[in-house]
Motif scaffolding. Structure first.
Motif, short mmCIF file in Angstrom:
data_model
loop_
_atom_site.label_atom_id
_atom_site.label_comp_id
_atom_site.label_asym_id
_atom_site.label_seq_id
_atom_site.Cartn_x
_atom_site.Cartn_y
_atom_site.Cartn_z
N TRP A 82 0.85 -1.21 0.00
CA TRP A 82 0.00 0.00 0.00
C TRP A 82 0.87 1.24 0.00
CZ3 TRP A 82 -0.79 -3.57 4.17
CH2 TRP A 82 0.01 -3.35 5.26
N ARG A 105 1.34 4.48 -5.91
CA ARG A 105 0.50 4.64 -7.09
C ARG A 105 0.07 3.28 -7.61
NH1 ARG A 105 4.98 7.60 -8.68
NH2 ARG A 105 5.27 6.12 -10.40
N ASN A 106 -1.03 3.32 -8.25
CA ASN A 106 -1.49 2.09 -8.91
C ASN A 106 -0.72 1.90 -10.22
OD1 ASN A 106 -3.38 1.51 -6.91
ND2 ASN A 106 -4.94 2.81 -7.90
N GLN A 114 -2.63 0.39 -16.59
CA GLN A 114 -3.42 -0.71 -17.11
C GLN A 114 -2.54 -1.60 -18.00
OE1 GLN A 114 -6.53 -1.23 -16.20
NE2 GLN A 114 -6.71 -3.12 -17.42
N ALA A 161 5.42 -3.81 -10.80
CA ALA A 161 5.42 -2.40 -10.42
C ALA A 161 6.82 -1.83 -10.46
CB ALA A 161 4.84 -2.26 -9.02
N GLU A 177 5.04 2.37 -7.02
CA GLU A 177 3.81 1.72 -7.47
C GLU A 177 3.54 0.50 -6.59
OE1 GLU A 177 4.00 2.86 -12.23
OE2 GLU A 177 4.35 0.79 -11.58
N GLY A 189 2.49 -3.14 -5.80
CA GLY A 189 2.55 -4.40 -6.50
C GLY A 189 3.94 -5.01 -6.40
#
Length: 695
Positions: free
Chosen positions: A41, A44-45, A48, A53, A57, A59
């Motif tokens: 957490w 950034r995400n 798509q 990551a 980010e 992931g």
């Protein structure tokens, strides 16, 4: 007490919390490990379509942690340990990226990007716009810290080409092959397909490659290049390799074999073959015994046996390549011409020199030749004596000849014909009839059969047998004359056997037996006569000793008689020759003395004549008389004086006898007798003075 337990519980809880915080914030990575981080957490995400990551980010992170002690923000990252990727000796690592930019349409492999340190820096790979999918770059043997969540690595054995093998390569990516070509063109700098990036950047084409891999070990990306290992081209001893090119310039019309080009190193350099204008189709050049690294996708090679010309043979070569002989060349060469069936019609065939298409006038002598049978067709011709038989033997080609005589009898004739083709005439023979077999079947056999049929029909059966030598000579003369037209020498025609009908032979046998019996009776008569002569000879032989002795005595007497006659004849001849010699000597001596006296007399007469003219004849006489007296030729006084006492006539006779006797005794032989003074004939001893007598 309760407070004590509560404090102890709080300390224990704090220790547990501290342990958990320390555990989550400190990562100890072993010496052969890496740690892959996952940010849970506070970030950034991911865009798509992304699965790994980057920094900040949320992931699974592209970056990894290497061996050692690492401190993390508690509860923000989760570390997952993984072992190093190890690629052993003789293997390569084929990499496929799980994340990255999409591969451009038309490409299969991702482009190669720099700075990722052999895929060990995933963050740099993504920052440099690395593409998702199969990677061109490979991993050589070694150990690598690669993020298994970003890169999937397959370990494959290196490409190994054993001795006596080659590797045929097909590229799975690249530019399209040029129109009309079967194989991709050669590009430089790819180091035997080990550098895929250079291959693609240099314009390498997709599909079968013109270059091949020679024996050795290669670190090749087998996803980019498919390698098929196959046998090298091996031409065994006693064989020759015939090559067909599958690519190249099309063959011109009317050509059956491609022209020869240089620089392709026995078809092992296919690109050089194409660059020098090599033509597609059967090639003129051949491969001799050996091993060749030839691309079978470019050249097909078939093995053929070498052309062997034994002793006593020559090879007549028909060339399918070269210039077409013009009419001017044909006239100039005076080439022999023949017509042979070719398909549905006829084609003129000429004997031509080297460099022209057709039957070559130069033959190949004994030896081994690596001949391309597509370009040059050899016809083996025996130059030694070739024997053709017509008889009953199983291994002969023809049965005995059956001919009909003039008197209607069937005659069987076994014949042997010996022919020879001279080496310099072999091309013309091939141009005329094609081969020795054609000559025997279509020329010699019909000619011999016809010759003996014609000869037999002109004579009776018995005469044919009896005149065998003449019939053989006729057939030989005709065969020699006919075969000269085909440039073949007839050595001899031999009649081995003549078979007449049995009834004719029986009649002839009876006739001969009768003649033999008659001859036998004649010989017996001669034998009896010889026996009579023998008996007579034996009787004479019994008296031979007496006859021989008598003959010897007769011969001895005859020899003695002949010896006596010869001796008498020899003595008479000797006396005759001696008398003739003495007579000739006396004659010669007399002639010499006469000539001397004549010469002296003539000289003396001439002297007297001259003296007489001066002093007169009486003076000359006086001088001559004085000279004779001086020389003692005339004696003035007697040598003996005999005086007597007047005894009369008896005394005078005695005195004369004594004078004569003494004169002979005193006068030497040959001396001149004294010249007595002239006395009158009437004078006698009594007329002299008394007591004197002149002698």
């Amino acid at each position: 007490m309760i407070l004590v337990y509560f404090s102890l519980a709080m300390w224990l809880m704090g220790f547990i919390i501290l342990y958990y915080i320390i555990k989550e914030s400190v990562v100890l990575v072993g010496g052969m490990e890496i740690a892959v981080l996952e940010r849970r957490w506070l970030g950034r995400n991911m865009p798509q379509g992304r699965v790994v990551a980057r920094k900040s980010e949320v992931g699974v992170q592209a970056r990894t942690l290497g061996p050692g002690l690492h401190f993390l923000i508690p509860f923000l990252y989760k570390a997952t340990k993984s072992e190093f990727l190890e690629i052993g000796t003789g293997a390569v690592g084929l990499v496929e990226s799980i994340d990255g930019n999409p591969v451009p349409p038309g490409n299969i492999f991702a482009k190669e990007v720099a700075g990722h340190d052999a895929f060990q820096d995933g963050e740099a790979f993504l920052e440099n716009e690395g593409e998702k999918g199969p990677q061109i770059q490979i991993l050589p043997p070694g150990k690598y810290r690669i993020n298994p969540f970003l890169f999937s690595v397959g370990v494959e054995p290196a490409v190994e080409i054993p001795q006596g093998k080659i590797g045929m390569v097909t590229a799975q990516d690249g530019a399209p092959i040029d129109t009309g070509r079967l194989l991709a063109k050669r590009v430089a700098g790819h180091s035997n397909f080990e550098n895929g990036r250079n291959f693609l950047e240099a314009g390498g084409q997709k599909g079968p490659q013109i270059d091949i891999l020679l024996p050795g070990t290669y670190r090749i990306n087998t996803k980019l290049f498919t390698v098929v290992v196959t046998d090298a081209t091996v031409i065994e001893q006693g064989m020759v390799g015939l090559v067909t090119a599958l690519d190249g310039v099309p063959l011109p019309e009317q050509e059956f074999v491609a022209k020869s080009v240089a620089g392709h190193s026995d078809f092992q350099n296919a690109q050089a073959f194409l660059d020098t204008g090599g033509q597609r189709g059967p090639q003129l050049d051949v491969l001799r015994p050996g091993t060749y690294y030839i691309n079978p996708m470019m050249f097909q090679v078939s093995a053929d046996s070498v052309t062997v010309v034994e002793r006593g043979q020559v090879a007549v070569v028909v060339s399918n390549v070269g210039e077409e002989p013009t009419q001017e060349v044909k006239i100039r060469l005076g080439a022999a011409q023949a017509a042979r069936p070719q398909g549905g019609g006829f084609q003129e065939v000429y004997v031509v020199p080297k460099g022209y298409r057709g039957i070559q006038e130069e033959v190949a002598g004994p030896g081994r030749y690596y001949l391309n049978r597509r370009a040059f067709i050899p016809y083996i011709v025996d130059t030694t004596n070739i024997t053709i038989d017509w008889d009953d033997a199983k291994d002969t080609r023809f049965d005995p000849l059956k001919v009909i005589s003039k008197d209607g009898f069937t005659i069987g004739v076994s014949v042997k014909v010996v022919v020879r083709v001279r080496p310099d005439q072999a091309p013309y023979m091939v141009a005329k009839v094609g081969s020795i077999d054609n000559l025997i079947i279509h020329v010699v056999h019909p000619m011999i059969d016809s010759s003996f049929r014609n000869q037999a029909s002109a004579t009776s059966a018995m005469n044919f047998m009896q005149d065998r030598q003449d019939e053989q000579k006729k057939a030989e003369d005709r065969t020699k004359s006919e075969l000269e037209k085909y440039h073949v020498e007839c050595v001899s025609v031999l009649i081995c056997q003549i078979t007449l009908p049995q009834d004719l032979m029986d009649t002839q046998t009876k006739k001969i037996i009768a003649q033999q019996e008659q001859a036998q009776y004649t010989e017996q008569q001669k034998a009896e006569q010889a026996r009579i002569a023998t008996e007579k000879t034996r009787a004479e032989a019994d008296q031979q000793k007496v006859l021989v002795a008598s003959e010897i005595n007769v011969k001895v007497a005859e020899q003695n008689r002949q010896a006596t006659i010869k001796s008498a004849e020899a003595e008479g001849e000797a006396l005759r020759l001696k008398a003739e010699g003495e007579a000739k000597g006396i004659t010669a001596k007399g002639e010499a003395e006469g000539n001397k006296i004549l010469a002296v007399g003539e000289a003396t007469a001439k002297a007297f004549e001259l003296q007489g003219k001066v002093i007169g004849g009486s003076g000359l006489t006086a001088i001559a008389l004085a000279e004779r007296i001086k020389d003692g030729q005339i004696k003035v006084t007697p040598d003996v004086l005999v005086q007597g006492s007047g005894a009369g006539e008896l005394g005078g006779l005695l005195a004369a006898f004594l004078v004569n006797h003494m004169t002979k005794a005193v006068t030497p032989a040959g001396a001149t007798q004294p010249l007595a003074p002239s006395m009158p004939q009437e004078a006698t001893a009594g007329d002299a003075p008394e007591g004197q007598a002149n002698a």
